[in-house]
Design an enzyme around this catalytic site. Structure first.
Site, PDB file in Angstrom:
ATOM      1  N   LYS A  37       0.842  -1.190   0.000  1.00  0.00           N
ATOM      2  CA  LYS A  37       0.000   0.000   0.000  1.00  0.00           C
ATOM      3  C   LYS A  37       0.882   1.245   0.000  1.00  0.00           C
ATOM      4  CE  LYS A  37      -1.999   1.996   3.675  1.00  0.00           C
ATOM      5  NZ  LYS A  37      -1.936   3.484   3.534  1.00  0.00           N
ATOM      6  N   ASP A  64      -3.470   4.286  -1.972  1.00  0.00           N
ATOM      7  CA  ASP A  64      -4.421   4.738  -0.959  1.00  0.00           C
ATOM      8  C   ASP A  64      -4.347   6.253  -0.812  1.00  0.00           C
ATOM      9  OD1 ASP A  64      -6.309   4.678   1.085  1.00  0.00           O
ATOM     10  OD2 ASP A  64      -4.803   4.292   2.645  1.00  0.00           O
ATOM     11  N   LYS A  66      -7.323   8.065  -1.293  1.00  0.00           N
ATOM     12  CA  LYS A  66      -8.670   8.438  -0.855  1.00  0.00           C
ATOM     13  C   LYS A  66      -9.215   9.615  -1.675  1.00  0.00           C
ATOM     14  CE  LYS A  66      -7.788   6.831   3.881  1.00  0.00           C
ATOM     15  NZ  LYS A  66      -6.354   6.475   3.714  1.00  0.00           N
ATOM     16  N   ASP A  69     -13.224  14.466  -4.810  1.00  0.00           N
ATOM     17  CA  ASP A  69     -13.216  15.698  -5.586  1.00  0.00           C
ATOM     18  C   ASP A  69     -14.406  15.660  -6.542  1.00  0.00           C
ATOM     19  OD1 ASP A  69     -12.286  18.096  -6.972  1.00  0.00           O
ATOM     20  OD2 ASP A  69     -10.296  17.617  -6.175  1.00  0.00           O
ATOM     21  N   THR A 124     -10.614   4.627  10.525  1.00  0.00           N
ATOM     22  CA  THR A 124     -10.475   3.878  11.777  1.00  0.00           C
ATOM     23  C   THR A 124      -9.882   4.727  12.898  1.00  0.00           C
ATOM     24  OG1 THR A 124      -8.399   2.975  10.903  1.00  0.00           O
ATOM     25  CG2 THR A 124     -10.365   1.590  10.742  1.00  0.00           C
ATOM     26  N   ARG A 212       2.452  -0.005  10.827  1.00  0.00           N
ATOM     27  CA  ARG A 212       3.501   0.098  11.839  1.00  0.00           C
ATOM     28  C   ARG A 212       3.853  -1.199  12.556  1.00  0.00           C
ATOM     29  NH1 ARG A 212       0.859   5.574  14.114  1.00  0.00           N
ATOM     30  NH2 ARG A 212      -0.897   4.579  13.046  1.00  0.00           N
TER      31      ARG A 212
END
Length: 236
Positions: A37, A64, A66, A69, A124, A212
């Site tokens: 990603k 990713d 997002k 527009d 999230t 992470r």
């Protein structure tokens, strides 16, 4: 037991501040993690050339950014992503029907492999009461958006594992991509609605995104293998 027909897949979030760091980590994970990603941080540092390099290494590439527009702008961005070899990308369901349909039409019109389109429902990082201007709970709001995603032409939605079960039950055929995945004992960081890999698979997740816990681990490959093993055990 999960009901999806295909085996759930892991995506590592290469949220790193340098292109070479990301490529070095990808080389370690090649053969263990199928998806990489690339989000806003790394894409801003490295640019679209990185997407082509990851694809050439054999990874499926998940962009990713997002998109959110006007419909024409998002449609053109989808075409650009497809041209760079992206296999999956995200856009906000809150962009509405015209934006999502324009993205789906753009994806359908590309030459070669059509990228999968996933609509973001609720980040999230949001806890209940933290979404500006929205009184609904994250779970209810995510479900309401997910019910529109399929009819609007999207392949799936981005949601937490906590919403996956209800979305799967209400939206047959819609895929769930779940970030906020934390192996047992991992720090939640800035995430709020987190879930372990096994529980997310049991809830119906089709794709798990882990950043992470892998990228900051002393041995990223060992952590990735631990997560994939947990996913495989939960799926059987």
């Amino acid at each position: 037991m999960p009901t999806q027909q295909h085996r759930p897949q892991l995506a590592v979030a290469l949220d790193l501040p340098e292109k070479q760091l990301a490529l070095a980590l990808a080389r370690q994970l090649r053969g263990t993690v199928p998806w990489c990603k690339v989000g806003m941080e790394l894409f801003t540092y490295a640019g679209p050339g990185l997407l082509e390099e990851l694809s050439a290494m054999g990874f499926s590439v998940f962009l990713d950014l997002k998109f959110y527009d006007i419909p024409n702008t998002v449609a053109q961005a989808v075409k650009a992503a497809a041209a760079a070899g992206v296999n999956m990308l995200t856009l906000h369901c809150q962009g509405g029907e015209r934006m999502c349909r324009a993205a789906a039409e753009a994806a359908a019109g590309v030459s070669g492999q059509r990228p999968l389109l996933f609509g973001v429902t609720v980040l999230t990082s949001f806890a209940p009461g933290e979404m500006p201007g929205i009184e609904a709970s994250p779970a209810d709001f995510a479900l309401a958006l997910a019910r529109q995603a399929g009819p609007w032409g999207l392949d799936g939605v981005v949601c937490s594992g906590h919403e996956a079960t209800a979305i799967k039950a209400s939206c047959p055929g819609l895929r769930c991509l779940c970030p906020g995945i934390r192996p047992a004992g991992s720090a939640a960081g800035d995430q709020r609605r987190v879930m372990t890999p096994a529980l997310a698979i049991a809830a119906g997740a089709d794709y798990l995104v882990v950043g992470r816990p892998i990228t900051a681990a002393p041995d990223p490959l060992a952590m990735a293998r631990q997560i994939t093993e947990e996913m495989a055990s939960a799926h059987t």
